[in-house]
Design an enzyme around this catalytic site. Sequence first.
Site, mmCIF file in Angstrom:
data_model
loop_
_atom_site.group_PDB
_atom_site.id
_atom_site.type_symbol
_atom_site.label_atom_id
_atom_site.label_comp_id
_atom_site.label_asym_id
_atom_site.label_seq_id
_atom_site.Cartn_x
_atom_site.Cartn_y
_atom_site.Cartn_z
ATOM 1 N N SER A 41 0.820 -1.208 0.000
ATOM 2 C CA SER A 41 0.000 0.000 0.000
ATOM 3 C C SER A 41 0.860 1.266 0.000
ATOM 4 O O SER A 41 1.701 1.441 -0.876
ATOM 5 C CB SER A 41 -0.955 -0.041 1.192
ATOM 6 O OG SER A 41 -2.022 0.848 0.990
ATOM 7 N N ASP A 239 -8.278 -5.914 -5.652
ATOM 8 C CA ASP A 239 -8.188 -4.671 -4.873
ATOM 9 C C ASP A 239 -8.573 -3.501 -5.771
ATOM 10 O O ASP A 239 -8.076 -3.400 -6.889
ATOM 11 C CB ASP A 239 -6.742 -4.497 -4.382
ATOM 12 C CG ASP A 239 -6.510 -3.174 -3.657
ATOM 13 O OD1 ASP A 239 -7.491 -2.617 -3.105
ATOM 14 O OD2 ASP A 239 -5.361 -2.715 -3.632
ATOM 15 N N HIS A 291 -6.367 -6.303 -1.329
ATOM 16 C CA HIS A 291 -5.298 -5.334 -1.104
ATOM 17 C C HIS A 291 -4.128 -5.929 -0.317
ATOM 18 O O HIS A 291 -2.974 -5.677 -0.619
ATOM 19 C CB HIS A 291 -5.900 -4.154 -0.343
ATOM 20 C CG HIS A 291 -4.984 -2.983 -0.174
ATOM 21 N ND1 HIS A 291 -4.537 -2.242 -1.243
ATOM 22 C CD2 HIS A 291 -4.456 -2.409 0.930
ATOM 23 C CE1 HIS A 291 -3.762 -1.259 -0.790
ATOM 24 N NE2 HIS A 291 -3.691 -1.344 0.518
#
Length: 324
Positions: A41, A239, A291
């Site tokens: 991320s 994601d 994710h």
Amino acid sequence: GSDLLTPGDNKTAHDSYAFLVNWLERFPQYKYRDFYIAGESYAGHYVPQLSQLVHRNNKGVRKPILNFKGFMVGNAVIDDYHDFVGTFEYWWTHGLISDDTYQKLQLACEFDSAEHESEACNKINNVAEAEEGLIDAYSIYTPTCKKTSLHRRRLIKGRRPWLPRGYDPCTEQYSTKYYNLPEVQKAFRANVTGIPYSWTACSDVLSDHWKDSPRSMLPIYRELIAAGIRIWVFSGDADSVVPLTATRYSIDALYLPTVTNWYPWYDEEEVAGWCQVYKGLTLVTIRGAGHEVPLHRPQQALKLFEHFLQDKPMPRPAHSIQSF
């Protein structure tokens, strides 16, 4: 304290570096060992930035204590412009937003910075969010937390083969509860000053005061690729927050020559994702993962980490025909 008012990418890299150096003083048996950095991320910023700092500080050192070999990032923020283009495309192609909103997002946002969006971009993002509805943006095909009380999970187990075994969408709620327990905070030697508000997984205090966030990590990628540092980028393809399309556009912007063209990789005779090996960088996708890839596909993630550490491309099936 004042730390909360001065956070930013640069400070994070230097703090992390200081931590590593001190940690190795505390645990000297780890000095000189091969050292890798990984994250996901927004660590798409932290990891390359810390890698660059370690690499530069090691220059001219014959036997570095932090023997840095490579980094790996997953569903990672890489380059604001290409990430925006790829993210809006993902939302539209996956049926999450209207044609109209897609066009407006492209007009309002694509030249913004991810950390500091314009008013117009914020507005249309809110429209997009309303159109998407109450899905888990981090894993668009799995149920959200509210629906998965234990009772319901038992009911649906047999009926929904696409529900990954063992994935629980409520992990964030559990951690929020856990880290606010007084005995846990005491064990961590955290909150010794008795802060009046609760711990949260994502703190507004930090994000509101964030100082510096460069628009692109690509210059760092170029520098470290040229230095021969191993770089792998992976992406869970379910994601929608930092989606695969964003990652592909960002990597394409490096214009790296291809060593091995796009191919499916396998785990237990099932396609686990796809892989492309570039000169200086390997891209791996994980099919159906959200994710946080290891949370959704732990077995495939383990295989990915093993191959990264051995610097071996992801496995093809034994009988695969080389068609390229």
